[in-house]
Design an enzyme around this catalytic site. Sequence first.
Site, PDB file in Angstrom:
ATOM      1  N   PHE A   8       0.830  -1.215   0.000  1.00  0.00           N
ATOM      2  CA  PHE A   8       0.000   0.000   0.000  1.00  0.00           C
ATOM      3  C   PHE A   8       0.867   1.269   0.000  1.00  0.00           C
ATOM      4  CE2 PHE A   8      -2.348   2.737   3.328  1.00  0.00           C
ATOM      5  CZ  PHE A   8      -2.968   3.525   2.371  1.00  0.00           C
ATOM      6  N   PRO A  37     -17.965  -5.351  10.421  1.00  0.00           N
ATOM      7  CA  PRO A  37     -17.618  -5.828  11.763  1.00  0.00           C
ATOM      8  C   PRO A  37     -16.873  -4.778  12.592  1.00  0.00           C
ATOM      9  CG  PRO A  37     -16.123  -6.749  10.133  1.00  0.00           C
ATOM     10  CD  PRO A  37     -17.062  -5.883   9.379  1.00  0.00           C
ATOM     11  N   LYS A  64       7.766  -4.399  15.130  1.00  0.00           N
ATOM     12  CA  LYS A  64       8.223  -3.121  14.553  1.00  0.00           C
ATOM     13  C   LYS A  64       9.159  -2.416  15.545  1.00  0.00           C
ATOM     14  CE  LYS A  64       7.264  -1.350  11.152  1.00  0.00           C
ATOM     15  NZ  LYS A  64       7.816  -1.438   9.775  1.00  0.00           N
ATOM     16  N   ALA A 121       9.058  -2.808   3.564  1.00  0.00           N
ATOM     17  CA  ALA A 121       8.545  -4.190   3.553  1.00  0.00           C
ATOM     18  C   ALA A 121       8.293  -4.653   4.976  1.00  0.00           C
ATOM     19  CB  ALA A 121       9.558  -5.113   2.871  1.00  0.00           C
ATOM     20  N   LYS A 129       8.622  -9.226  -1.843  1.00  0.00           N
ATOM     21  CA  LYS A 129       8.431 -10.684  -1.885  1.00  0.00           C
ATOM     22  C   LYS A 129       7.109 -11.052  -2.560  1.00  0.00           C
ATOM     23  CE  LYS A 129       8.185 -14.584   1.362  1.00  0.00           C
ATOM     24  NZ  LYS A 129       8.128 -14.940   2.790  1.00  0.00           N
ATOM     25  N   TYR A 141       6.205 -15.925 -11.459  1.00  0.00           N
ATOM     26  CA  TYR A 141       7.520 -15.927 -10.811  1.00  0.00           C
ATOM     27  C   TYR A 141       7.962 -17.273 -10.247  1.00  0.00           C
ATOM     28  CZ  TYR A 141       7.467 -10.924 -11.200  1.00  0.00           C
ATOM     29  OH  TYR A 141       7.437  -9.653 -11.693  1.00  0.00           O
ATOM     30  N   THR A 199       5.970   2.753  12.697  1.00  0.00           N
ATOM     31  CA  THR A 199       4.584   3.076  13.015  1.00  0.00           C
ATOM     32  C   THR A 199       4.469   3.724  14.395  1.00  0.00           C
ATOM     33  OG1 THR A 199       2.518   1.987  13.638  1.00  0.00           O
ATOM     34  CG2 THR A 199       4.452   0.641  13.729  1.00  0.00           C
ATOM     35  N   ASP A 200       3.371   4.458  14.602  1.00  0.00           N
ATOM     36  CA  ASP A 200       3.123   5.029  15.933  1.00  0.00           C
ATOM     37  C   ASP A 200       2.760   3.943  16.948  1.00  0.00           C
ATOM     38  OD1 ASP A 200       0.576   4.420  14.966  1.00  0.00           O
ATOM     39  OD2 ASP A 200      -0.278   6.405  15.328  1.00  0.00           O
ATOM     40  N   GLU A 201       2.432   2.732  16.440  1.00  0.00           N
ATOM     41  CA  GLU A 201       1.956   1.685  17.354  1.00  0.00           C
ATOM     42  C   GLU A 201       3.047   1.213  18.316  1.00  0.00           C
ATOM     43  OE1 GLU A 201      -0.678  -1.181  15.548  1.00  0.00           O
ATOM     44  OE2 GLU A 201      -1.193   0.199  13.939  1.00  0.00           O
ATOM     45  N   SER A 247       2.065  -6.303   8.122  1.00  0.00           N
ATOM     46  CA  SER A 247       1.561  -5.035   8.660  1.00  0.00           C
ATOM     47  C   SER A 247       0.183  -5.100   9.321  1.00  0.00           C
ATOM     48  CB  SER A 247       1.507  -4.008   7.519  1.00  0.00           C
ATOM     49  OG  SER A 247       0.492  -4.359   6.590  1.00  0.00           O
ATOM     50  N   TYR A 258       2.505  -7.386  16.257  1.00  0.00           N
ATOM     51  CA  TYR A 258       2.922  -6.502  15.159  1.00  0.00           C
ATOM     52  C   TYR A 258       3.770  -5.355  15.703  1.00  0.00           C
ATOM     53  CZ  TYR A 258       2.566  -2.511  11.948  1.00  0.00           C
ATOM     54  OH  TYR A 258       2.857  -1.416  11.171  1.00  0.00           O
TER      55      TYR A 258
HETATM   56  P1  NAD Z   1       1.376  -3.627   3.234  1.00  0.00           P
HETATM   57  O1  NAD Z   1       1.066  -4.849   4.039  1.00  0.00           O
HETATM   58  O2  NAD Z   1       0.315  -3.045   2.358  1.00  0.00           O
HETATM   59  O3  NAD Z   1       2.642  -3.906   2.293  1.00  0.00           O
HETATM   60  C1  NAD Z   1       3.770  -4.595   2.753  1.00  0.00           C
HETATM   61  C2  NAD Z   1       4.604  -5.007   1.539  1.00  0.00           C
HETATM   62  O4  NAD Z   1       5.776  -5.693   2.025  1.00  0.00           O
HETATM   63  C3  NAD Z   1       3.881  -5.977   0.593  1.00  0.00           C
HETATM   64  O5  NAD Z   1       4.073  -5.567  -0.744  1.00  0.00           O
HETATM   65  C4  NAD Z   1       4.569  -7.306   0.848  1.00  0.00           C
HETATM   66  O6  NAD Z   1       4.588  -8.158  -0.292  1.00  0.00           O
HETATM   67  C5  NAD Z   1       5.961  -6.861   1.249  1.00  0.00           C
HETATM   68  N1  NAD Z   1       6.643  -7.868   2.072  1.00  0.00           N
HETATM   69  C6  NAD Z   1       6.147  -8.503   3.168  1.00  0.00           C
HETATM   70  N2  NAD Z   1       7.060  -9.372   3.643  1.00  0.00           N
HETATM   71  C7  NAD Z   1       8.158  -9.269   2.854  1.00  0.00           C
HETATM   72  C8  NAD Z   1       9.428  -9.896   2.852  1.00  0.00           C
HETATM   73  N3  NAD Z   1       9.750 -10.848   3.759  1.00  0.00           N
HETATM   74  N4  NAD Z   1      10.331  -9.532   1.914  1.00  0.00           N
HETATM   75  C9  NAD Z   1      10.017  -8.601   0.971  1.00  0.00           C
HETATM   76  N5  NAD Z   1       8.820  -7.994   0.924  1.00  0.00           N
HETATM   77  C10 NAD Z   1       7.900  -8.321   1.857  1.00  0.00           C
HETATM   78  O7  NAD Z   1       1.915  -2.569   4.281  1.00  0.00           O
HETATM   79  P2  NAD Z   1       1.753  -0.974   4.315  1.00  0.00           P
HETATM   80  O8  NAD Z   1       0.493  -0.652   5.007  1.00  0.00           O
HETATM   81  O9  NAD Z   1       2.031  -0.420   2.985  1.00  0.00           O
HETATM   82  O10 NAD Z   1       2.945  -0.597   5.302  1.00  0.00           O
HETATM   83  C11 NAD Z   1       4.261  -0.361   4.794  1.00  0.00           C
HETATM   84  C12 NAD Z   1       5.185  -0.013   5.945  1.00  0.00           C
HETATM   85  O11 NAD Z   1       4.703   1.145   6.616  1.00  0.00           O
HETATM   86  C13 NAD Z   1       5.280  -1.119   7.004  1.00  0.00           C
HETATM   87  O12 NAD Z   1       6.610  -1.172   7.441  1.00  0.00           O
HETATM   88  C14 NAD Z   1       4.350  -0.637   8.106  1.00  0.00           C
HETATM   89  O13 NAD Z   1       4.785  -1.125   9.368  1.00  0.00           O
HETATM   90  C15 NAD Z   1       4.532   0.866   8.006  1.00  0.00           C
HETATM   91  N6  NAD Z   1       3.363   1.682   8.445  1.00  0.00           N
HETATM   92  C16 NAD Z   1       2.110   1.406   7.956  1.00  0.00           C
HETATM   93  C17 NAD Z   1       1.045   2.239   8.354  1.00  0.00           C
HETATM   94  C18 NAD Z   1      -0.338   2.016   7.805  1.00  0.00           C
HETATM   95  O14 NAD Z   1      -1.282   2.695   8.257  1.00  0.00           O
HETATM   96  N7  NAD Z   1      -0.552   1.152   6.840  1.00  0.00           N
HETATM   97  C19 NAD Z   1       1.270   3.291   9.240  1.00  0.00           C
HETATM   98  C20 NAD Z   1       2.572   3.519   9.708  1.00  0.00           C
HETATM   99  C21 NAD Z   1       3.617   2.716   9.293  1.00  0.00           C
HETATM  100  P1  TYD Z   2      -6.712  -1.387  11.059  1.00  0.00           P
HETATM  101  O1  TYD Z   2      -7.097  -0.807   9.734  1.00  0.00           O
HETATM  102  O2  TYD Z   2      -6.537  -2.875  11.167  1.00  0.00           O
HETATM  103  O3  TYD Z   2      -5.427  -0.604  11.572  1.00  0.00           O
HETATM  104  P2  TYD Z   2      -4.640  -0.673  13.024  1.00  0.00           P
HETATM  105  O4  TYD Z   2      -5.170  -1.809  13.805  1.00  0.00           O
HETATM  106  O5  TYD Z   2      -3.237  -0.853  12.607  1.00  0.00           O
HETATM  107  O6  TYD Z   2      -4.918   0.660  13.666  1.00  0.00           O
HETATM  108  O7  TYD Z   2      -7.837  -0.980  12.105  1.00  0.00           O
HETATM  109  C1  TYD Z   2      -8.155   0.362  12.387  1.00  0.00           C
HETATM  110  C2  TYD Z   2      -9.108   0.368  13.556  1.00  0.00           C
HETATM  111  O8  TYD Z   2     -10.350  -0.251  13.169  1.00  0.00           O
HETATM  112  C3  TYD Z   2      -8.613  -0.445  14.757  1.00  0.00           C
HETATM  113  O9  TYD Z   2      -9.005   0.213  15.955  1.00  0.00           O
HETATM  114  C4  TYD Z   2      -9.346  -1.768  14.629  1.00  0.00           C
HETATM  115  C5  TYD Z   2     -10.658  -1.383  13.983  1.00  0.00           C
HETATM  116  N1  TYD Z   2     -11.266  -2.390  13.090  1.00  0.00           N
HETATM  117  C6  TYD Z   2     -12.606  -2.774  13.248  1.00  0.00           C
HETATM  118  O10 TYD Z   2     -13.324  -2.269  14.138  1.00  0.00           O
HETATM  119  N2  TYD Z   2     -13.131  -3.706  12.388  1.00  0.00           N
HETATM  120  C7  TYD Z   2     -12.377  -4.280  11.405  1.00  0.00           C
HETATM  121  O11 TYD Z   2     -12.901  -5.145  10.659  1.00  0.00           O
HETATM  122  C8  TYD Z   2     -11.013  -3.875  11.246  1.00  0.00           C
HETATM  123  C9  TYD Z   2     -10.134  -4.479  10.175  1.00  0.00           C
HETATM  124  C10 TYD Z   2     -10.500  -2.918  12.109  1.00  0.00           C
END
Ligand code: NAD
Ligand code: TYD
Length: 379
Positions: free
Chosen positions: A14, A240, A189, A85, A37, A376, A136-138, A88, A185
């Site tokens: 993403f 949900p 991180k 990568a 990957k 692949y 991440t902030d988590e 997540s 998770y």
């Molecule tokens: P995502 O799950 O959408 O994408 C992760 C990507 O990493 C995928 O393309 C996957 O194929 C690849 N990947 C997973 N394991 C791998 C491996 N072993 N080797 C190579 N590639 C691999 O995640 P995202 O939401 O785009 O998050 C990207 C980064 O940003 C992560 O490090 C996540 O912790 C961080 N982040 C995400 C959010 C969020 O809200 N989504 C917020 C803050 C930080």
């Molecule tokens: P999520 O998108 O999984 O992000 P994160 O857990 O990393 O913050 O979830 C966002 C918020 O929404 C989180 O408080 C969990 C809640 N949630 C639901 O209530 N229902 C759902 O089906 C999902 C996926 C998340």
Amino acid sequence: MSKRNILITGGAGFIGSHVVRLFVNKYPDYNIVNLDKLTYAGNLANLKDIENCPNYTFVRADIADLDTIRAIVSSHKIDGIIHLAAESHVDRSIKDPFTFARTNVMGTLALLQAAKEYWETLPEKFGGKMFYHISTDEVYGALELTHPEGLESPFATTASSSDHHLAFGTEFFLETTKYNPHSPYSASKASSDHFVRAYHDTYGMPTIVTNCSNNYGPYQFPEKLIPLFINNIRHRKPLPVYGKGENVRDWLFVEDHARAIDLIFHKGKIADTYNIGGFNEWKNIDLIKVIIKTVDRLLGNPEGSSENLITYVTDRAGHDLRYAIDSRKLQRELGWEPSLQFEEGIERTVRWYLDNQEWMDNITSGEYEKYYDDMYLNR
Ligand code: NAD
Ligand code: TYD
């Protein structure tokens, strides 16, 4: 602009896909190598518009495979890494923590080690360029929800909603906030963040870590809240809501995160940390109602008619109550500002998912995974 060879990991996911797109389009002199990957979360359809650009290369590899990563880093003469990568999704980490430790901890360590070995062979040591780790902030844990009805946010920005300047407590995560992760998770991180800093402190590798709040926008894998709910409304499936929907998240449009990454990669201070967020807190249930309203309007359903799809389900184990990022350091030191107000971001996001139903249907049917395995694995 100097020529550079930049490795972006997780570029088929993403946030990574937005970072790859931004760099490929904005820096024609850079060679951008996207290493992914292609797990269930990686999807090359996220990059269709740039896949034939001359400054873009895709490599399928696992970050935990040290020998392969070593070979990729040296053959592409990599002089900067942006590492996204990861596994997540919190819910998956509860079911399968080991995969999270393998990829997020061991994978990051392998990437650091490969980067360090190559960096040490360079006369100018990466030319002082860095290993930029996206976190991440988590990792900071959870904040108290001292004001369940919300109070006027002291730091509203352009990313905040126009009529919803709320904070649900008086504390925010700062760069100095002590790590206190709760989910497998966030624990994985946090561990990877520590390894990155250790490679700076021990070996002098130029590293940077940033910690961002929840992202939303196009190309998010539809197991996360916003795309999942948009798709379920479209298919009249239950929505949900975990627990009472009282948990608070701080939402940032993904392109604003990508812009922050660009700025920090080029101008950030080595060994420093920046928090990224838009001061845009939402209680889950309120955010869900905004999504329902927007989807119903765009689909021509009577306003709010999909609210009856809301289904309260058992809460997530260890569900963090509130996340809220203080990103004033990034604004003050590097002049970053979010570009998009929340209403506009949500409107663009919902429209994108409704306009790109084929993208969504390919994922929910599993078609995209079969395609990559054929391409692949079976050759
Ligand atoms: P995502 O799950 O959408 O994408 C992760 C990507 O990493 C995928 O393309 C996957 O194929 C690849 N990947 C997973 N394991 C791998 C491996 N072993 N080797 C190579 N590639 C691999 O995640 P995202 O939401 O785009 O998050 C990207 C980064 O940003 C992560 O490090 C996540 O912790 C961080 N982040 C995400 C959010 C969020 O809200 N989504 C917020 C803050 C930080
Ligand atoms: P999520 O998108 O999984 O992000 P994160 O857990 O990393 O913050 O979830 C966002 C918020 O929404 C989180 O408080 C969990 C809640 N949630 C639901 O209530 N229902 C759902 O089906 C999902 C996926 C998340």
